[in-house]
Design an enzyme around this catalytic site. Structure first.
Site, PDB file in Angstrom:
ATOM      1  N   ASP A  12      35.793  70.366  27.542  1.00  0.00           N
ATOM      2  CA  ASP A  12      36.404  71.335  26.618  1.00  0.00           C
ATOM      3  C   ASP A  12      37.487  70.624  25.810  1.00  0.00           C
ATOM      4  OD1 ASP A  12      36.735  73.840  25.432  1.00  0.00           O
ATOM      5  OD2 ASP A  12      38.268  74.445  26.874  1.00  0.00           O
TER       6      ASP A  12
ATOM      7  N   ASP B 101      43.888  69.901  31.299  1.00  0.00           N
ATOM      8  CA  ASP B 101      42.949  70.984  31.579  1.00  0.00           C
ATOM      9  C   ASP B 101      41.503  70.496  31.709  1.00  0.00           C
ATOM     10  OD1 ASP B 101      41.911  73.413  32.139  1.00  0.00           O
ATOM     11  OD2 ASP B 101      42.230  74.294  30.165  1.00  0.00           O
TER      12      ASP B 101
END
Length: 351
Positions: free
Chosen positions: A222, A244
């Site tokens: 992502d 993340d």
């Protein structure tokens, strides 16, 4: 009512309603990290993420970031693979922000939630119009992918048309989420788009891994600009820090490049050229993967609608996506799918 044929969400039924500031502080206290009362929520829809000031620094960190994973999304084994991947990247001196080991563990549980604690890292969004910045990011992505190619994930899923195309489509139809006035047009456009995506064996996970010769590796998954923190030159730790890894999964390398592209086709070609110039200083890039950019963009578009719909009982979603589910929303999805069908039939970007 935003969703078709769906009851109004009941915030009281969602697990995150129980995640009060006191619960967050108690969770950290259970593992020996005591907050001084200062707590702020950070921007995250999928999980709940908080910045917390500690009474006493932990391993030199006066502030930490606690991530409470969305219940039911990942198993403990899948989260452990995320954490192990981050540890491998750190060992390779790649600037990612890993979870801290507290009492010998990176994954903790409290009040029905799995959570992890990471150091706080400052930074700003990278200036992607600067080709030197893109080249710098490209170098680090190549290093991430070198580590990612060393071994496979065992429990984390792969990126493919089944999980990001067929399954979201079926869920949306079964739950009658698509506005009836545009359901026929949406279904037809989606079928045409999926047929074009399925022409790429690397995105059909049932296809042999070597059918088209494109390698599937562990990815960030992502890698959009919001997941890169940039420290300006001249300051300690200058350059990008990747954050993340929650969506880390297996797939083609280009998945971690295309979300950094924006603007008209000419501009995207230039951005891509800078990224790959940096990338190839550390790792070869398979130019055949450029044909996957628009199929991957289309899969993200399909997945996005189902992602919002599935999480509608989370109180954060109706507030932040009030336009979702209307006839205009779904007509917009038809229009974007039509545009993507045209893009997928064009000559791929070049670098």
């Amino acid at each position: 009512m935003p969703l078709m044929h769906s009851p109004e969400p009941s915030a009281a039924t969602h697990p995150y309603t129980a995640l009060t500031p006191d619960v967050v502080q108690d969770a950290l206290g259970q593992i020996g990290l005591w907050g001084d009362g200062r707590l702020s929520a950070l921007n995250s829809f999928e999980n709940r993420v908080y910045q917390i000031h500690l009474e006493s620094p932990f391993e030199g960190h006066a502030q930490v970031v606690a991530k409470f994973y969305r219940p039911g999304r990942w198993s403990d084994a899948q989260i452990a693979e995320e954490h192990a991947f981050a540890a491998e990247l750190v060992a390779a001196e790649i600037p990612v922000v890993p979870p801290l080991a507290v009492n010998g563990q990176t994954l903790h549980h409290f009040g029905g939630f799995a959570f992890a604690v990471s150091p706080r890292r400052g930074g700003r969004r990278p200036e992607l119009e600067d080709f030197e910045v893109l080249e710098w990011i490209g170098r680090f992505l190549a290093r991430i992918h070198t580590v990612g190619a060393a071994r496979p994930f065992v429990t984390r899923p792969a990126l493919g048309v089944a999980g990001f195309g067929h399954e979201p489509r079926d869920w949306l139809m079964e739950h009658r989420m698509v506005a009836p006035e545009v359901q026929t047009a949406w279904s037809a456009a989606l079928a045409e788009a999926l047929a074009l995506i399925e022409a790429h064996p690397v995105l059909r996970l049932e296809a042999p891994a070597d059918e088209d010769g494109i390698q599937r590796i562990r990815l960030h998954g992502d890698c959009h600009p919001g997941n890169i923190l940039w420290t300006p030159e001249g300051q300690p730790g200058a350059g990008p820090h990747f954050v993340d890894l929650d969506d880390a999964r297996t797939g083609p390398a280009v998945q971690d490049l295309w979300m950094l592209l924006s603007g008209e086709r000419r501009q995207q070609n230039q951005q891509l050229g800078a990224l790959i110039d940096g990338y190839e200083q550390f790792r070869p890039f398979d130019r055949r993967e450029l044909a996957l950019i628009e199929p991957l963009r289309t899969l993200r578009l399909i997945h996005y609608s189902a992602w919002i719909a599935r999480r509608w009982e989370d109180p954060a979603f109706p507030i932040n996506f009030p336009w979702f589910g209307s006839r205009d929303y779904w007509q917009g999805q038809v229009d974007m799918l039509t545009e993507q069908i045209e893009e997928m039939q064009q000559t791929p970007l070049v670098a």
